[in-house]
Each structure stands twice: as structure tokens, then as C-alpha cells.
Design a protein around this motif. Structure first.
Motif, PDB file in Angstrom:
ATOM      1  N   ARG A  79      -5.326  -4.021  -9.639  1.00 50.72           N
ATOM      2  CA  ARG A  79      -5.261  -4.020  -8.178  1.00 50.72           C
ATOM      3  C   ARG A  79      -4.746  -5.398  -7.742  1.00 50.72           C
ATOM      4  N   PRO A  80      -3.425  -5.530  -7.539  1.00 55.00           N
ATOM      5  CA  PRO A  80      -2.869  -6.810  -7.109  1.00 55.00           C
ATOM      6  C   PRO A  80      -2.972  -6.996  -5.596  1.00 55.00           C
ATOM      7  N   PHE A  81      -3.175  -8.240  -5.202  1.00 54.91           N
ATOM      8  CA  PHE A  81      -3.231  -8.629  -3.793  1.00 54.91           C
ATOM      9  C   PHE A  81      -2.158  -9.692  -3.579  1.00 54.91           C
ATOM     10  N   TYR A  82      -1.144  -9.342  -2.827  1.00 55.03           N
ATOM     11  CA  TYR A  82       0.001 -10.220  -2.600  1.00 55.03           C
ATOM     12  C   TYR A  82      -0.307 -11.220  -1.498  1.00 55.03           C
ATOM     13  N   ARG A  83       0.206 -12.423  -1.634  1.00 54.43           N
ATOM     14  CA  ARG A  83       0.030 -13.442  -0.608  1.00 54.43           C
ATOM     15  C   ARG A  83       0.771 -13.054   0.666  1.00 54.43           C
TER      16      ARG A  83
ATOM     17  N   VAL B 201       1.253  -0.653 -22.811  1.00 58.62           N
ATOM     18  CA  VAL B 201       0.806   0.736 -22.792  1.00 58.62           C
ATOM     19  C   VAL B 201      -0.273   0.982 -23.845  1.00 58.62           C
ATOM     20  N   ALA B 202      -0.181   0.341 -24.999  1.00 53.63           N
ATOM     21  CA  ALA B 202      -1.175   0.521 -26.062  1.00 53.63           C
ATOM     22  C   ALA B 202      -2.552   0.005 -25.662  1.00 53.63           C
ATOM     23  N   TYR B 203      -2.618  -0.828 -24.630  1.00 54.95           N
ATOM     24  CA  TYR B 203      -3.879  -1.427 -24.201  1.00 54.95           C
ATOM     25  C   TYR B 203      -4.438  -0.778 -22.937  1.00 54.95           C
ATOM     26  N   LEU B 204      -3.869   0.355 -22.536  1.00 54.87           N
ATOM     27  CA  LEU B 204      -4.288   1.022 -21.316  1.00 54.87           C
ATOM     28  C   LEU B 204      -5.220   2.188 -21.606  1.00 54.87           C
ATOM     29  N   ALA B 205      -6.252   2.335 -20.777  1.00 55.55           N
ATOM     30  CA  ALA B 205      -7.107   3.516 -20.843  1.00 55.55           C
ATOM     31  C   ALA B 205      -6.267   4.726 -20.444  1.00 55.55           C
ATOM     32  N   ALA B 206      -6.620   5.899 -20.929  1.00 59.59           N
ATOM     33  CA  ALA B 206      -5.852   7.114 -20.637  1.00 59.59           C
ATOM     34  C   ALA B 206      -5.775   7.387 -19.137  1.00 59.59           C
ATOM     35  N   ASP B 207      -6.807   6.987 -18.397  1.00 58.12           N
ATOM     36  CA  ASP B 207      -6.839   7.249 -16.955  1.00 58.12           C
ATOM     37  C   ASP B 207      -6.622   5.968 -16.131  1.00 58.12           C
ATOM     38  N   VAL B 208      -5.886   5.015 -16.690  1.00 58.26           N
ATOM     39  CA  VAL B 208      -5.617   3.750 -16.001  1.00 58.26           C
ATOM     40  C   VAL B 208      -5.007   4.013 -14.624  1.00 58.26           C
ATOM     41  N   VAL B 209      -5.331   3.136 -13.677  1.00 54.89           N
ATOM     42  CA  VAL B 209      -4.763   3.244 -12.338  1.00 54.89           C
ATOM     43  C   VAL B 209      -4.151   1.901 -11.957  1.00 54.89           C
ATOM     44  N   MET B 210      -2.879   1.921 -11.593  1.00 56.44           N
ATOM     45  CA  MET B 210      -2.181   0.760 -11.051  1.00 56.44           C
ATOM     46  C   MET B 210      -2.079   0.997  -9.552  1.00 56.44           C
ATOM     47  N   SER B 211      -2.740   0.176  -8.759  1.00 52.10           N
ATOM     48  CA  SER B 211      -2.729   0.329  -7.295  1.00 52.10           C
ATOM     49  C   SER B 211      -1.900  -0.785  -6.689  1.00 52.10           C
ATOM     50  N   GLN B 212      -0.780  -0.427  -6.091  1.00 50.94           N
ATOM     51  CA  GLN B 212       0.101  -1.397  -5.450  1.00 50.94           C
ATOM     52  C   GLN B 212       0.048  -1.205  -3.935  1.00 50.94           C
TER      53      GLN B 212
ATOM     54  N   THR C 225       3.250  -9.803   1.688  1.00 51.57           N
ATOM     55  CA  THR C 225       4.076  -8.624   1.432  1.00 51.57           C
ATOM     56  C   THR C 225       5.309  -8.599   2.335  1.00 51.57           C
ATOM     57  N   ALA C 226       5.222  -9.196   3.525  1.00 50.03           N
ATOM     58  CA  ALA C 226       6.396  -9.238   4.413  1.00 50.03           C
ATOM     59  C   ALA C 226       7.516 -10.042   3.756  1.00 50.03           C
ATOM     60  N   ALA C 227       7.188 -11.149   3.096  1.00 46.92           N
ATOM     61  CA  ALA C 227       8.201 -11.948   2.400  1.00 46.92           C
ATOM     62  C   ALA C 227       8.796 -11.162   1.239  1.00 46.92           C
ATOM     63  N   VAL C 228       7.967 -10.391   0.530  1.00 50.32           N
ATOM     64  CA  VAL C 228       8.448  -9.556  -0.565  1.00 50.32           C
ATOM     65  C   VAL C 228       9.469  -8.548  -0.035  1.00 50.32           C
ATOM     66  N   LEU C 229       9.114  -7.864   1.053  1.00 52.29           N
ATOM     67  CA  LEU C 229      10.019  -6.873   1.647  1.00 52.29           C
ATOM     68  C   LEU C 229      11.309  -7.517   2.131  1.00 52.29           C
ATOM     69  N   ASP C 230      11.203  -8.691   2.723  1.00 54.34           N
ATOM     70  CA  ASP C 230      12.387  -9.390   3.221  1.00 54.34           C
ATOM     71  C   ASP C 230      13.349  -9.714   2.081  1.00 54.34           C
ATOM     72  N   VAL C 231      12.839 -10.265   0.995  1.00 53.82           N
ATOM     73  CA  VAL C 231      13.686 -10.626  -0.150  1.00 53.82           C
ATOM     74  C   VAL C 231      14.290  -9.384  -0.792  1.00 53.82           C
TER      75      VAL C 231
ATOM     76  N   VAL D 196      -2.982 -12.375  -6.546  1.00 52.92           N
ATOM     77  CA  VAL D 196      -4.223 -12.296  -7.315  1.00 52.92           C
ATOM     78  C   VAL D 196      -4.347 -10.857  -7.789  1.00 52.92           C
ATOM     79  N   GLN D 197      -4.659 -10.681  -9.061  1.00 57.94           N
ATOM     80  CA  GLN D 197      -4.851  -9.336  -9.605  1.00 57.94           C
ATOM     81  C   GLN D 197      -6.300  -9.174 -10.050  1.00 57.94           C
ATOM     82  N   TRP D 198      -6.891  -8.065  -9.663  1.00 56.69           N
ATOM     83  CA  TRP D 198      -8.226  -7.670 -10.088  1.00 56.69           C
ATOM     84  C   TRP D 198      -8.009  -6.636 -11.181  1.00 56.69           C
ATOM     85  N   ILE D 199      -8.338  -6.971 -12.413  1.00 61.40           N
ATOM     86  CA  ILE D 199      -8.086  -6.094 -13.548  1.00 61.40           C
ATOM     87  C   ILE D 199      -9.426  -5.686 -14.146  1.00 61.40           C
ATOM     88  N   THR D 200      -9.658  -4.375 -14.271  1.00 65.33           N
ATOM     89  CA  THR D 200     -10.911  -3.896 -14.842  1.00 65.33           C
ATOM     90  C   THR D 200     -10.661  -3.329 -16.230  1.00 65.33           C
ATOM     91  N   PHE D 201     -11.678  -3.486 -17.081  1.00 66.69           N
ATOM     92  CA  PHE D 201     -11.629  -3.001 -18.459  1.00 66.69           C
ATOM     93  C   PHE D 201     -12.755  -2.009 -18.703  1.00 66.69           C
TER      94      PHE D 201
END
Length: 127
Positions: free
Chosen positions: A99-103, A8-19, A105-111, A85-90
């Protein structure tokens, strides 16, 4: 996942986590409060996260991270070894976006033991 809270200390005030919207913790989480809420939602889904391998590519204000990891679903107790793969901007030395890109997501939901329901947070913002 406790170490993630220290970010949290390393996040911009307007950080966006896109899942990915199909995930139980999916959507856009905004600001430090939104990031903390994302961590809470992520923690409700997963009891363990272990990175087995990570590779970083840095160019300017962007870091691309390829991760191979193992997660354990809290509700089912099942494990998943996967990649993302995560695309992280500074901006100004702080993290402005994830902005993470999952290999698979269907397997994630199944588990996780959930079907496609269309996601979690549509727009979560801080005060």
C-alpha cells in the motif's frame, strides 16, 4: 524494472497491490497475475525508476519503506524526483500486500502528462 518481476516468487497467492485510484495504474491488483499486470501498467507509464534513498522500519509482519526516487515518464520524457512511503505486509514469509502513499499524486499526474481520470484497475484478480 526488470528486478521487480523477480519478486513474484516472494508473493502470497492472494497478494494485493493497492495503488492510488487517480493514477493510470491505480486500483487494487490481486494475485500474482494481478501483480504482473500492475507491473505492465506501471511500465507503460514509466521508462525508468531509480531509488536514491530508502529507509526501512520493521515491526512484526509489517515493513514500512520510505523511498526517495527518480522516475522518467515514458510518454513525456519528463523526470520526477519524489518520495513515497509503502506499507508492506507479510504472511508466512511472503508478501501479502503493498500500500504505497505518494507525497504528491498531482505532480505524478503532471509529469505523466495526464489529468485526473479516476484510476486504472478497479479489481484485478488472478485465476
Amino acid at each position: 524494472m526488470r528486478g521487480l518481476r523477480g519478486m513474484v516468487a516472494y508473493l502470497a497467492a492472494d497478494v494485493v497491490m493497492s495503488q492510488a485510484g487517480v493514477l493510470p495504474y491505480g486500483g487494487e491488483w490481486r494475485g500474482a497475475e494481478g501483480f504482473a499486470e500492475f507491473l505492465e501498467a506501471f511500465g507503460k507509464a514509466w521508462s525508468a525508476l531509480e531509488f536514491l534513498e530508502q529507509r526501512f522500519v520493521v515491526e512484526g509482519d509489517v515493513v514500512v519503506v520510505h523511498s526517495r526516487g527518480r522516475l522518467t515518464a515514458r510518454a513525456t520524457g519528463r523526470g520526477l524526483e519524489t518520495e513515497l512511503v509503502q506499507w508492506i505486509t507479510f504472511r508466512d514469509g511472503l508478501i501479502a500486500g503493498f500500500r504505497p502513499f505518494y507525497r504528491d499524486t498531482a505532480a505524478v499526474l503532471d509529469v505523466l502528462g495526464v489529468g485526473y481520470e479516476g484510476g486504472g484497475a478497479e479489481s484485478v484478480s488472478s485465476c
